[in-house]
Motif scaffolding. Structure first.
Motif, PDB file in Angstrom:
ATOM      1  N   ILE C  67       0.838  -1.217   0.000  1.00  0.00           N
ATOM      2  CA  ILE C  67       0.000   0.000   0.000  1.00  0.00           C
ATOM      3  C   ILE C  67       0.860   1.249   0.000  1.00  0.00           C
ATOM      4  N   THR C  68       2.149   1.109  -0.324  1.00  0.00           N
ATOM      5  CA  THR C  68       3.065   2.253  -0.232  1.00  0.00           C
ATOM      6  C   THR C  68       2.553   3.457  -1.019  1.00  0.00           C
ATOM      7  N   GLY C  69       1.897   3.207  -2.143  1.00  0.00           N
ATOM      8  CA  GLY C  69       1.484   4.322  -2.996  1.00  0.00           C
ATOM      9  C   GLY C  69       0.148   4.940  -2.630  1.00  0.00           C
ATOM     10  N   LEU C  70      -0.552   4.371  -1.634  1.00  0.00           N
ATOM     11  CA  LEU C  70      -1.903   4.852  -1.360  1.00  0.00           C
ATOM     12  C   LEU C  70      -1.905   6.099  -0.484  1.00  0.00           C
ATOM     13  N   SER C  71      -2.941   6.937  -0.667  1.00  0.00           N
ATOM     14  CA  SER C  71      -3.123   8.116   0.180  1.00  0.00           C
ATOM     15  C   SER C  71      -3.708   7.665   1.518  1.00  0.00           C
ATOM     16  N   PRO C  72      -3.609   8.498   2.570  1.00  0.00           N
ATOM     17  CA  PRO C  72      -4.184   8.111   3.866  1.00  0.00           C
ATOM     18  C   PRO C  72      -5.657   7.725   3.745  1.00  0.00           C
ATOM     19  N   GLN C  73      -6.419   8.501   2.930  1.00  0.00           N
ATOM     20  CA  GLN C  73      -7.852   8.199   2.787  1.00  0.00           C
ATOM     21  C   GLN C  73      -8.049   6.793   2.217  1.00  0.00           C
ATOM     22  N   ASP C  74      -7.221   6.464   1.225  1.00  0.00           N
ATOM     23  CA  ASP C  74      -7.354   5.134   0.623  1.00  0.00           C
ATOM     24  C   ASP C  74      -6.974   4.047   1.625  1.00  0.00           C
ATOM     25  N   ARG C  75      -6.004   4.362   2.490  1.00  0.00           N
ATOM     26  CA  ARG C  75      -5.609   3.371   3.493  1.00  0.00           C
ATOM     27  C   ARG C  75      -6.733   3.139   4.487  1.00  0.00           C
ATOM     28  N   VAL C  76      -7.525   4.219   4.746  1.00  0.00           N
ATOM     29  CA  VAL C  76      -8.682   4.043   5.628  1.00  0.00           C
ATOM     30  C   VAL C  76      -9.626   3.027   4.994  1.00  0.00           C
ATOM     31  N   ALA C  77      -9.830   3.180   3.700  1.00  0.00           N
ATOM     32  CA  ALA C  77     -10.711   2.243   2.998  1.00  0.00           C
ATOM     33  C   ALA C  77     -10.147   0.825   3.016  1.00  0.00           C
ATOM     34  N   GLN C  78      -8.832   0.694   3.115  1.00  0.00           N
ATOM     35  CA  GLN C  78      -8.188  -0.617   3.148  1.00  0.00           C
ATOM     36  C   GLN C  78      -8.243  -1.265   4.532  1.00  0.00           C
ATOM     37  N   GLY C  79      -8.764  -0.520   5.520  1.00  0.00           N
ATOM     38  CA  GLY C  79      -8.893  -1.124   6.831  1.00  0.00           C
ATOM     39  C   GLY C  79      -7.935  -0.588   7.879  1.00  0.00           C
ATOM     40  N   MET C  80      -7.322   0.548   7.609  1.00  0.00           N
ATOM     41  CA  MET C  80      -6.486   1.160   8.637  1.00  0.00           C
ATOM     42  C   MET C  80      -7.271   2.304   9.269  1.00  0.00           C
ATOM     43  N   ALA C  81      -7.022   2.543  10.549  1.00  0.00           N
ATOM     44  CA  ALA C  81      -7.656   3.685  11.202  1.00  0.00           C
ATOM     45  C   ALA C  81      -6.597   4.396  12.016  1.00  0.00           C
ATOM     46  N   PHE C  82      -6.711   5.703  12.069  1.00  0.00           N
ATOM     47  CA  PHE C  82      -5.661   6.493  12.707  1.00  0.00           C
ATOM     48  C   PHE C  82      -6.284   7.470  13.686  1.00  0.00           C
ATOM     49  N   VAL C  83      -5.746   7.525  14.890  1.00  0.00           N
ATOM     50  CA  VAL C  83      -6.196   8.504  15.877  1.00  0.00           C
ATOM     51  C   VAL C  83      -5.054   9.484  16.106  1.00  0.00           C
ATOM     52  N   PRO C  84      -5.176  10.700  15.595  1.00  0.00           N
ATOM     53  CA  PRO C  84      -4.088  11.665  15.784  1.00  0.00           C
ATOM     54  C   PRO C  84      -3.931  12.021  17.261  1.00  0.00           C
ATOM     55  N   GLN C  85      -2.784  12.622  17.573  1.00  0.00           N
ATOM     56  CA  GLN C  85      -2.528  12.952  18.970  1.00  0.00           C
ATOM     57  C   GLN C  85      -3.417  14.104  19.436  1.00  0.00           C
ATOM     58  N   THR C  86      -3.558  15.136  18.600  1.00  0.00           N
ATOM     59  CA  THR C  86      -4.385  16.293  18.980  1.00  0.00           C
ATOM     60  C   THR C  86      -5.474  16.482  17.939  1.00  0.00           C
ATOM     61  N   SER C  87      -6.420  17.344  18.264  1.00  0.00           N
ATOM     62  CA  SER C  87      -7.603  17.594  17.424  1.00  0.00           C
ATOM     63  C   SER C  87      -8.104  16.311  16.793  1.00  0.00           C
ATOM     64  N   ASN C  88      -8.391  15.337  17.617  1.00  0.00           N
ATOM     65  CA  ASN C  88      -8.806  14.043  17.084  1.00  0.00           C
ATOM     66  C   ASN C  88     -10.300  13.782  17.216  1.00  0.00           C
ATOM     67  N   ILE C  89     -11.043  14.852  17.622  1.00  0.00           N
ATOM     68  CA  ILE C  89     -12.507  14.716  17.646  1.00  0.00           C
ATOM     69  C   ILE C  89     -13.135  15.947  17.014  1.00  0.00           C
ATOM     70  N   PHE C  90     -14.411  15.846  16.660  1.00  0.00           N
ATOM     71  CA  PHE C  90     -15.162  17.019  16.196  1.00  0.00           C
ATOM     72  C   PHE C  90     -15.786  17.659  17.430  1.00  0.00           C
ATOM     73  N   THR C  91     -15.147  18.712  17.931  1.00  0.00           N
ATOM     74  CA  THR C  91     -15.549  19.238  19.234  1.00  0.00           C
ATOM     75  C   THR C  91     -16.971  19.783  19.250  1.00  0.00           C
ATOM     76  N   SER C  92     -17.443  20.337  18.124  1.00  0.00           N
ATOM     77  CA  SER C  92     -18.753  20.985  18.152  1.00  0.00           C
ATOM     78  C   SER C  92     -19.880  19.983  17.896  1.00  0.00           C
ATOM     79  N   MET C  93     -19.521  18.741  17.631  1.00  0.00           N
ATOM     80  CA  MET C  93     -20.576  17.761  17.339  1.00  0.00           C
ATOM     81  C   MET C  93     -20.773  16.830  18.537  1.00  0.00           C
ATOM     82  N   THR C  94     -21.956  16.207  18.578  1.00  0.00           N
ATOM     83  CA  THR C  94     -22.224  15.333  19.707  1.00  0.00           C
ATOM     84  C   THR C  94     -21.381  14.060  19.585  1.00  0.00           C
ATOM     85  N   VAL C  95     -21.298  13.341  20.687  1.00  0.00           N
ATOM     86  CA  VAL C  95     -20.533  12.100  20.710  1.00  0.00           C
ATOM     87  C   VAL C  95     -21.033  11.160  19.614  1.00  0.00           C
ATOM     88  N   GLU C  96     -22.356  11.045  19.528  1.00  0.00           N
ATOM     89  CA  GLU C  96     -22.895  10.119  18.545  1.00  0.00           C
ATOM     90  C   GLU C  96     -22.587  10.549  17.121  1.00  0.00           C
TER      91      GLU C  96
END
Lengths: 336, 453, 234
Positions: C67-96
């Motif tokens: 998957i070396t050539g894939l973009s991060p978005q494409d890697r998400v589609a391939q089954g990878m998920a990433f939690v960044p260290q900061t700003s990792n949530i949508f603060t103005s939206m509800t949990v759900e």
């Protein structure tokens, strides 16, 4: 009785006009705030987008009128409105494709986008003037009043009359419907939520697989709709003149900033705050005070704080006060 | 091609364009463009100082040039003592009261402890202050505006011309000398307004500053339109004097010596007089432009200029290095606005007409921005080039547009309404053209024709 | 072949390389932890695996596909998920809504997944209608992890999930991470709190200056006196 008369005068000259003006500003400010939230720049071309959309609507209104189509007591412009929105949306999407997209991909600084929007403003302004001219256009038809002052006096026996224009009612009703639809869209639909997510945290939205180009496209369509509706309502209520619409930029920006840029709810609140202050400060209170105060206390002058020409100063002062004391706005916007 | 060669070529091409216009249209039109173009170049220099040196986004250019031209009305017109005795004296007192109330309010806000008492005191102060202010201000204004409303109705000049008369100048010469005072005063008034704007709005983010300056400009023009006691408002002030020694065309045209001189060269005296007046303006404006250009170039190359650019490029690190970013921004904002004000006053004395309704943001704010960006932000020579070039285009687009539309509409039958409409609308082409020029430059040559070094 | 491997990765953001021949791998259902001193390139290594910087050399293989050539978005589609260290949530939206946005790419019914996440993080169910920005630090991290899990990834990557949370919350987060791993999801995580992280790690990577220094099981690294002395403070 005097108290009631004063209240009627207040409603007639301040509350009703300010409410419909506030609704127009709110719709305009919603457009500014959406562009700011999603595309992250202050869109100086918004006033001219409103003018452009109104112009298309007017052209279709004239066409319908020449065909003899009308909506009876309602203005024909309402029938032409959807076509105006479509035309504006197409134009705005074209602008995004030709102009804005390049800077978005290059991740240009917001201030560069503001300058770019100045260029778009020139083009739209010129185009509008080129097509419809610089003069004033009245395109409201249908019945002018829902309640006339005379009828009101007859019916109630009051000294003061209360006139409610059709356009004022249409403005408020349309604004309520549009705002309700917009909030339903933003809060309940998948696309709407993805817009909010994109506005909130762009990087994370991308990580979640939200397609930025789609979000931007939907935003522009909504903005074109809001701008056209706001412009047409303003034009029906007052009149259409390209330069006036350019000047509306100031109270609209003031509304959006007062409410907190990027916050749709704030834009609505801001619109009404600005509108009420503007009308209240430039209204000659002598009449109302004449009813309310004992005659000894009634001022000799007009009791007008500022001439109506200074109405833009009012929005400006509000803007400055908010920026100085609460830069993110009263309703908590974002500062990017 | 090295940069100096390229830039000289650009200016050469520009000169050819003006020459072509002179030969193909008329010398009068070409010189007219040159005079206003030179003044526009000075305005562009002012904007460039703010934006190019410091990254300050001033969208209130219109307001500062309008304030500059106000100086022409206040300085270079005859004094009107009867206005002052009739009640005009109350106006400055009222304004002083107003200023005192505002200062007091700021003081109250700063020094009283936070709480309801402060809020209440503030509201009471502002209301009482406003009533007192209006009580003094309104009768003064009414009295002044009542004096010969059709021709005067304002407070008139502040006596600078009278001072020159005291020194022995004739009445007309005194007014012409006063113009030389009016221009720098125009700069000072603009600088004063800029100082107030800067004090309140400079700390804001770039697009907030833009909105704030946009608003200030709108308000300044509204004040100029409505405060008839000050400048006759929309009734305009006509016949403003030319700077000494530029004569009035009429005087020149009737001067026997001039007529014979013109005839000896085979020139029409009327036209020759007009051209000579314009040429004198070209010289004066060019000299002022060169002086200001030299000064701002020196400033840019001095340690001060380097510091300004360091701040612009990285505000945070400049701040960390102990630079007083806010004070520097204030400085450059005020100086830049003063330059704009001077140029505004200059344009007004050239047209001889003070008319607040002519101040339209597209022409007086955004067009100047197009000049700066097309010329090259951060480069003073770029601003000069942009000022002249864009003003040239602004004027020439109209005849070219008319010609173009005539060409397009020619085959249309005369019965079409579209034909007449298109021909009438040619004037509006200039806005579109400016927008397209701006967008093209931003896209394909974002650093402008003469990029910053 | 491990489930995921970033092999001999060399590269950086600009001209200078930050990573030098760095290899990171994780097996199915296991927890791999990257530790090391500040500036060792831990986060950079993680970002390289996720495709957020260009590699000059080396490759990334997920489940047998390059998957070396894939973009991060494409890697998400391939089954990878990433939690960044900061700003990792949508603060103005509800949990759900945060969870829904996590599943943006999915077109099937996501309610079951949301329920799974509520079972994993019961507090989120309680606060589902609340704006995520109003939650405490530890709860926000749970939202962030929950959002990432909504795509039903095969590999979850966490960039310092315990940064800025209290020790008690940290322990709880680690417990949850173990639970996630037990469901068969591989976990790759960068951690400042090296000792605690290595305790739950199946595999540990100690990076120094963008290169592998020690690689072993978490247990072995904790027992290695050299590692203890230099990186774990004795």
């Amino acid at each position: 009785m005097d108290f009631l008369n004063g209240l009627i005068a207040l409603a007639n000259y301040v509350l009703i006009p300010a409410t419909s003006y506030g609704a127009q500003l709110a719709l305009g400010a919603l457009g500014v705030t959406l562009v700011y939230g999603i595309l992250r720049f202050s869109n100086f071309a918004h006033g001219d987008t409103m003018a452009f959309g109104t112009m298309i609507t007017i052209l279709f209104t004239w066409l319908f009128q020449s065909w003899g189509i009308s909506l009876g007591p309602l203005p024909t412009a309402l029938l032409a409105l959807p076509l105006g929105i479509i035309g504006t949306a197409l134009f705005v999407l074209g602008t995004d494709r030709v102009v804005y997209r390049f800077y978005r991909r290059a991740k240009a600084a917001p201030v560069i986008l503001v300058i770019v929007s100045m260029g778009v403003m020139f083009v739209m302004n010129g185009l509008t003037r080129f097509i419809i001219g610089t003069g004033e256009q009245n395109f409201a038809d249908g019945s002018r009043f829902l309640i006339t002052a005379g009828k009101f006096k007859m019916a109630t026996g009051m000294e003061e009359g209360l006139a409610v224009r059709t356009t004022q009612v249409i403005t408020v009703v349309t604004a309520v419907i549009v705002v309700a639809l917009l909030f339903w869209f933003l809060n309940k639909t998948r696309t709407g939520k993805s817009m909010r997510a994109f506005s909130d945290n762009e990087d994370l939205a991308l990580l979640s697989g939200i397609n930025p180009e789609r979000v931007v496209m939907v935003t522009w369509i909504i903005v074109a709709g809001l701008a056209t509706i706001a412009g047409v309502l303003y034009g029906l209520d007052k009149s259409f003149k390209p330069f006036t619409y350019f000047q509306l930029l100031l109270p609209i920006f003031a509304s959006a900033v007062v409410g907190g840029l990027g916050n749709p709810l704030g834009a609505i609140g801001g619109g009404f705050i600005v509108a009420y202050s503007e009308v209240a400060v430039t209204y000659a209170w002598k009449k109302v005070l004449g009813y309310w105060l004992p005659s000894a206390l009634v001022p000799d002058g007009l009791a007008q704080l500022m001439g109506t020409d200074y109405k833009y100063a009012v929005s400006f002062v509000i803007l400055i006060i908010v920026l100085l004391f609460k830069p993110t706005g009263l309703f908590k916007g974002k500062s990017v | 091609m090295s940069a100096p060669v390229k830039n000289s070529l650009l200016f050469l091409v520009l000169a050819m364009m003006f020459l072509a216009s002179a030969l193909m249209q008329s010398w009068g039109a070409a010189l007219d463009m040159l005079v206003v173009g030179l003044a526009s170049a000075i305005m562009a220099l002012g904007v460039n100082m703010q934006w190019g040196y410091a990254g300050l986004f001033n969208v209130g250019v219109m307001g500062f040039s309008a304030l500059g031209s106000l100086a022409m009305v206040l300085i270079a017109t005859t004094a009107r003592p009867q206005a002052w005795t009739a009640g005009g004296w109350m106006i400055p007192i009222a304004l002083a009261i107003g200023a005192a109330v505002v200062l007091l309010a700021i003081g109250l806000w700063r020094w009283m402890p936070k709480g309801k008492v402060r809020a209440l005191a503030l509201i009471v102060l502002l209301i009482v202050g406003f009533i007192v202010y209006r009580a003094v201000f309104d009768p003064g204004v009414t009295a002044v505006e009542a004096i010969n409303a059709s021709a005067a109705g304002n407070i008139g000049g502040l006596g600078v011309a009278w001072f020159f008369q005291l020194l022995g100048a004739s009445k007309d010469t005194a007014l012409q000398l006063a113009v030389w005072v009016a221009w720098p005063v125009g700069g000072l008034i603009a600088a004063g307004a800029a100082w107030i704007v800067a004090k309140t709005a400079l700390g804001l983010r770039s697009d907030y500053l833009a909105i704030a300056t946009l608003g200030i400009a709108e308000i300044i023009v509204t004040v100029l339109k409505n405060e008839d006691w000050l400048d006759r408002g929309v009734k305009n002030v006509y016949g403003l004097p030319r700077p000494y020694p530029v004569p009035q065309q009429v005087d020149l045209q009737q001067h026997a010596g001039f007529i014979s001189w013109a005839k000896s060269w085979g020139l029409d005296p009327t036209n020759a007089a007009n051209r000579i007046v314009q040429l004198e303006y070209v010289v004066i404006f060019a000299v002022i432009l060169i002086v200001i250009l030299t000064l701002v170039e020196l400033a840019l190359k001095s340690p001060w200029g380097r510091m300004m650019r360091a701040i612009r490029d990285n505000e945070i690190s400049a701040e960390a290095m102990g630079k007083d970013v806010k004070a520097r921004h204030l400085q450059v904002f005020v100086i830049g606005s003063a330059v704009i004000g001077i140029a505004g006053a200059m344009v007004t004395s050239y047209t001889g007409l003070f008319s607040p309704t002519t101040y339209q943001p597209l022409r007086w704010t955004f067009l100047i921005w197009v000049m700066v960006i097309v010329g090259g932000s951060g480069n003073n020579w770029g601003s000069v080039l942009g000022g002249l070039l864009i003003y040239f285009l602004w004027i020439e687009v109209e005849p070219v547009g008319k010609w173009l539309l005539a060409l397009i509409t020619d085959p249309m039958p005369n019965t079409w309404a579209l034909k007449g409409h298109l021909r009438e609308s040619a004037e509006q082409m200039r806005l579109m053209t400016m927008g397209i020029v701006l967008l093209l430059v931003l896209r394909f040559s974002p650093r402008g024709l003469i990029p910053e070094k | 072949m491990p489930f995921l491997i970033g092999e001999a990765m060399t590269g950086g953001y600009g001209a200078a390389d930050i990573l030098h021949d760095c290899t990171i791998a994780v097996d199915k259902g296991q927890i791999a932890v990257i530790v090391g001193p500040n500036g060792a390139g831990k986060s950079t290594a993680m970002k390289a695996v996720f495709g957020m910087l260009n590699l000059r050399k080396g490759r990334v293989v997920l489940d047998g596909t390059d998957i070396t050539g894939l973009s991060p978005q494409d890697r998400v589609a391939q089954g990878m998920a990433f939690v960044p260290q900061t700003s990792n949530i949508f603060t103005s939206m509800t949990v759900e809504e945060n969870l829904e946005m996590g599943a943006f790419l999915r077109r099937d019914d996501i309610r079951a997944t949301i329920e799974q996440i509520y079972t994993l993080f019961p507090i989120l169910k309680e606060k589902r209608r609340q704006a995520a920005g109003e939650l405490s630090g530890g709860q926000r991290q749970q939202v962030a992890v929950g959002r990432a899990l909504m795509t039903q990834p095969k590999l979850l990557m966490l960039d310092e999930p315990t940064a800025g949370v209290s020790p008690i919350v940290m322990d709880e987060l680690f417990d949850r991470i173990i639970e996630v791993a037990r469901t068969g999801i591989s976990i790759l995580m960068v951690e400042q709190n090296a000792r605690q992280a290595l305790e739950i790690a199946d595999k540990g990577y100690v990076l120094v200056q963008g290169a592998n220094r020690y690689t072993d099981t978490g247990e072995a690294l904790l027992a290695d006196p050299e590692v203890r002395r230099t990186f774990l403070g004795g």
